[in-house]
Design a protein around this motif. Structure first.
Motif, short mmCIF file in Angstrom:
data_model
loop_
_atom_site.label_atom_id
_atom_site.label_comp_id
_atom_site.label_asym_id
_atom_site.label_seq_id
_atom_site.Cartn_x
_atom_site.Cartn_y
_atom_site.Cartn_z
N ARG A 64 32.24 63.38 9.65
CA ARG A 64 31.50 64.11 10.69
C ARG A 64 31.70 63.41 12.03
NH1 ARG A 64 27.38 68.00 8.48
NH2 ARG A 64 28.10 68.17 6.36
N ARG A 116 29.23 66.82 19.52
CA ARG A 116 28.34 67.98 19.42
C ARG A 116 27.89 68.41 20.82
NH1 ARG A 116 25.03 65.37 14.21
NH2 ARG A 116 26.94 64.58 13.31
N LEU A 145 18.53 73.91 17.75
CA LEU A 145 17.65 72.78 17.44
C LEU A 145 17.48 72.56 15.94
CD1 LEU A 145 14.98 73.33 20.24
CD2 LEU A 145 16.94 71.80 20.24
N SER A 146 18.04 73.47 15.12
CA SER A 146 18.02 73.23 13.68
C SER A 146 19.26 72.43 13.26
CB SER A 146 17.98 74.55 12.91
OG SER A 146 19.22 75.21 12.98
N ARG A 147 20.20 72.23 14.17
CA ARG A 147 21.39 71.43 13.86
C ARG A 147 21.09 69.96 14.15
NH1 ARG A 147 23.44 76.25 11.83
NH2 ARG A 147 25.26 75.15 11.13
N PRO A 148 21.95 69.08 13.70
CA PRO A 148 21.67 67.65 13.90
C PRO A 148 21.91 67.17 15.33
CG PRO A 148 23.70 67.94 12.67
CD PRO A 148 23.11 69.30 12.83
N GLU A 162 9.94 74.83 21.41
CA GLU A 162 10.62 74.59 20.14
C GLU A 162 10.12 75.51 19.05
OE1 GLU A 162 12.11 70.58 18.56
OE2 GLU A 162 10.38 70.17 19.78
N GLU A 218 7.52 81.51 16.20
CA GLU A 218 6.51 81.12 15.22
C GLU A 218 5.53 82.24 14.95
OE1 GLU A 218 5.53 78.97 12.53
OE2 GLU A 218 6.86 77.89 13.85
N PHE A 232 -1.68 74.63 15.40
CA PHE A 232 -1.15 75.08 16.68
C PHE A 232 -2.33 75.47 17.55
CE2 PHE A 232 2.38 76.09 13.75
CZ PHE A 232 3.39 75.39 14.36
N THR A 283 7.20 79.66 7.29
CA THR A 283 8.14 79.28 8.34
C THR A 283 7.75 77.94 8.96
OG1 THR A 283 8.61 81.60 8.82
CG2 THR A 283 9.15 80.02 10.54
N THR A 284 6.46 77.73 9.12
CA THR A 284 6.00 76.44 9.66
C THR A 284 6.44 75.31 8.75
OG1 THR A 284 4.09 77.51 10.67
CG2 THR A 284 3.95 75.14 10.33
N ARG A 297 10.13 74.54 9.21
CA ARG A 297 10.41 73.83 10.47
C ARG A 297 9.91 72.40 10.45
NH1 ARG A 297 10.14 78.53 15.05
NH2 ARG A 297 11.74 79.78 14.03
N LEU A 304 12.52 70.49 8.56
CA LEU A 304 13.70 70.25 9.39
C LEU A 304 13.44 69.24 10.50
CD1 LEU A 304 15.13 73.85 9.79
CD2 LEU A 304 16.39 71.90 8.90
N MET A 360 11.84 69.96 13.17
CA MET A 360 11.85 70.66 14.45
C MET A 360 10.48 70.58 15.12
SD MET A 360 14.08 73.97 13.31
CE MET A 360 14.11 74.79 14.89
N ILE A 361 9.45 70.46 14.33
CA ILE A 361 8.10 70.25 14.85
C ILE A 361 7.46 69.14 14.01
CG2 ILE A 361 7.67 72.53 15.85
CD1 ILE A 361 6.39 73.37 13.22
N LEU A 381 17.68 64.07 12.12
CA LEU A 381 19.11 64.40 12.17
C LEU A 381 19.77 64.21 10.81
CD1 LEU A 381 20.44 63.20 15.64
CD2 LEU A 381 19.02 65.13 15.04
N ARG A 401 18.91 67.34 8.97
CA ARG A 401 19.60 68.54 9.46
C ARG A 401 21.08 68.53 9.15
NH1 ARG A 401 17.12 68.37 15.39
NH2 ARG A 401 14.95 68.10 14.81
N GLU A 402 21.67 67.34 9.01
CA GLU A 402 23.08 67.28 8.61
C GLU A 402 23.27 67.82 7.20
OE1 GLU A 402 24.47 63.30 9.07
OE2 GLU A 402 24.86 63.53 11.22
N TYR A 412 20.12 76.25 7.82
CA TYR A 412 18.88 77.00 8.09
C TYR A 412 19.22 78.41 8.53
CZ TYR A 412 14.43 78.20 10.37
OH TYR A 412 13.26 78.81 10.75
N PRO A 453 17.16 81.38 9.89
CA PRO A 453 15.83 81.79 10.33
C PRO A 453 15.54 83.24 9.98
CG PRO A 453 17.11 80.85 12.14
CD PRO A 453 18.05 81.12 11.02
N SER A 481 27.03 71.03 13.86
CA SER A 481 26.63 70.28 12.67
C SER A 481 27.50 69.06 12.44
CB SER A 481 26.69 71.19 11.43
OG SER A 481 25.70 72.19 11.53
#
Lengths: 274, 310
Positions: free
Chosen positions: A15, A21, A108-111, A270, A274, B15, B44-45, B48, B51, B53-54, B73, B76-77, B81, B83, B105
């Motif tokens: 990678r 990236r 933002l879901s990627r690394p 982010e 939701e 939230f 979904t929460t 995330r 991942l 993300m939050i 990271l 996520r590698e 995902y 959505p 990625s």
């Protein structure tokens, strides 16, 4: 023929790092912003500024031709207006389109970190804004030297001055575009806001300055600040009543603040969808 | 690396004062996992949060042993995902978009392009890969979303409502694709859905949520097995005589048509066969009653009692 699902040996692929990236986002951003409008602004900026400089330096030179001759396009409002145009053309949709399509979730879901996303976007915009801010002056200096209008040392000084001034303008307008583009999912609104904010600021500053006569008021104008810095870096004679350092700090700090504002804004979006 | 795929420990997420998840704890092994619950359950929460993300309000989440807050990271590698909502860049072509996501990625450019071609072929978009995404139908867009989740060959995929918005044929095709992905081996899937029939036949584990709270988690077969000891007997013969014979042997059958439901402990099938022999009835099926995911979900909902909101 049967379609076989792809099978990979993930571990066998090395990678690439975060830099690559970010470079992918940069490449995508540069390509995505290369529309007809962008190219028209770039072409107009190059033609107009190079023409003005060559007329001033090569065709109708006033003796002796020095570094100050290169300040001609930067002393007026055409140059900052061209930067404003390319900022609106390229920057309005930069983040707004990702918010509208909600592709920001996929980014933002990627690394990558948020700062990587922002860095790639900023670099892509800076490419176009910097092209207009620095390109014409650099090309004109090279042409002027090639045509014998100025010495090589003056041309080199002019190039350095163009790059320095251009970087300052690029930093500010990139920050402005990102901040306003991150504030809405509609690129049109962001474009109108970019124009409205800067032109509104210029008109307000002129009006207040005309009314009060306060010598500090013009520093609130980005155009005036950039002119101040331009007069200084091109060593224009007779311009001694300004503080170019202060102008440079104002513009640079505003650009940094706008990028910080963008980052804070994106921290909050982010959870889009939701 | 930890043996468990997911390790969720006392996770809560709010939230703006609204609780999306409340004290969630679960451990799940690699496999195909259904994350089910009605809209607003917190599915979904949770994805995330996993991942990174939050951040969670409280608690910790680990995926492959990596902490979602500290090592997002690394997670996520290893995760693809998909959505629930539309998230494609409409001005890009399918091949451009999927290869771009592969590069994000961490795949080198040439590898990313090659894999994008492969995975678009896999999802059935070989012919359409050079078309702009804005020209795609809902079903095609879902396939592109699946393709971008698979393109970097992740050992784990989060699929959020993959059949949402699809017509019956599109839904069947998507489920067939997901089965194909599952059958690749060494790949885990987390399928988030509120469509319970999607789960059956595809998933081997389940995590049920409602109102941000955990209803159940564990192997699907265990959870679906009849907990009331009911046995289903399908037969051919006289229903009245067979029912009477079962009662004579001490059983209390409920007979509907040619199906009898009886309750007995292990070994009670002997009385059923004796009753069948006595009445010349042919037993065509005998086995434990198995609930559907919907039955299980509804029964858990009925039994769950949440404190009233203040």
């Amino acid at each position: 023929m049967s379609i076989a699902p792809p099978r990979y040996a993930a571990e066998s692929i090395v990678r690439v790092g975060r830099g690559s990236r970010i470079a992918a986002i940069f490449e995508r951003e540069v390509g995505a912003r290369a529309g007809v409008g962008t190219w028209l602004v770039v072409a107009f900026a190059f033609l107009s500024n190079i023409l003005v400089l060559l007329i001033r330096i090569v065709i109708f030179p006033s003796e002796p031709v020095g570094l100050s001759a290169f300040s001609t396009p930067y002393g007026g409002t055409l140059w900052p207006l061209e930067i404003l145009l390319v900022t609106a053309a390229t920057g309005a949709g930069s983040i707004a389109e990702d918010l509208a399509s909600r592709s920001i979730t996929l980014y933002l879901s990627r690394p990558i970190h948020l700062v990587d996303y922002l860095g790639g976007k900023a670099a892509g915009l800076a490419f176009w804004i910097g092209l207009v801010a620095m390109g014409p002056g650099v090309v004109a200096a090279i042409m002027a030297a090639a045509l014998g209008g100025v010495s090589a040392s003056i041309a080199l000084s002019a190039i350095l001055a163009c790059v320095g001034l251009g970087l300052l303008a690029t930093a500010f307008f990139t920050g402005l575009a990102l901040a306003l583009s991150a504030w809405t999912a509609r690129a049109l609104y962001a474009g109108v806001a970019i124009f409205g904010l800067i032109l509104g600021l210029e008109i307000s500053v002129l009006a207040i300055w005309g009314t009060t006569g306060n010598a500090q008021i013009p520093y609130l104008s980005v155009f005036v600040d950039l002119q101040n810095v331009a007069y200084y870096v091109f060593q224009s004679p007779g311009i001694t009543s300004t503080y170019p350092g202060l102008s440079a700090v104002y513009v640079g700090a505003a650009g940094a603040f706008l990028i910080l504002l963008t980052w804070l804004r994106l921290e909050r979006v982010e959870v889009v969808g939701e | 690396m930890a043996a468990s795929l997911l390790d969720v420990d006392q996770v809560s997420k709010s939230f703006g004062g609204q609780d999306a998840l409340v004290g969630l704890s679960a451990q799940l092994a690699p496999g195909t996992i259904a994350l089910v619950g009605p809209n607003g359950a917190g599915k979904t929460t949770l994805l995330r949060l996993l991942l990174g993300m939050i951040p969670p309000t409280t608690g910790t989440l680990r995926v492959f042993g990596y902490d979602s807050r500290l090592q997002p990271l690394s997670i996520r590698e290893r995760v693809g995902y998909m959505p629930e909502h539309d998230c494609l860049i409409p001005t890009m072509t399918a091949i451009g978009f999927v290869s771009f996501m592969a590069r994000l990625s961490g795949l080198p450019k040439e590898v990313a392009i090659g894999r994008a071609h492969d995975v678009l072929q896999f999802v059935g978009l070989r012919e359409e890969r050079y078309r702009k995404l804005k020209e795609f139908s809902v079903g095609m867009r879902q396939r592109v979303k699946l393709a971008q989740a698979l393109v970097h060959d992740p050992p784990l995929c989060f699929l959020d409502e993959p059949t949402a918005g699809l017509d019956p044929q599109g839904r069947d095709e998507m489920l067939a694709l997901l089965r194909a992905v599952r059958n690749l081996g060494n790949r885990s899937l987390i399928l988030s859905t509120h469509l319970l029939p999607d789960v059956e036949g595809l998933c081997d584990q389940i995590l049920m949520l409602d109102g941000g709270r955990l209803l159940a988690a564990g192997p699907l077969a265990t959870l679906l097995a009849g907990s009331d000891g009911t046995t289903v007997v399908r037969f051919r013969g006289d229903a009245d005589r067979f029912g009477a014979a079962l009662r004579d042997h001490g059983l209390a059958p409920k007979i509907v048509g040619n199906e009898a439901r009886v309750e007995f402990r292990d070994g009670g099938s002997r009385e059923v066969f004796q009753a069948a022999f006595d009445t010349q009835t042919e037993i065509r099926y005998l086995g434990r009653s198995v609930r559907t995911v919907e039955d299980l979900f509804l029964s858990l909902l009925d039994s769950a009692a949440y404190p009233e909101a203040p």
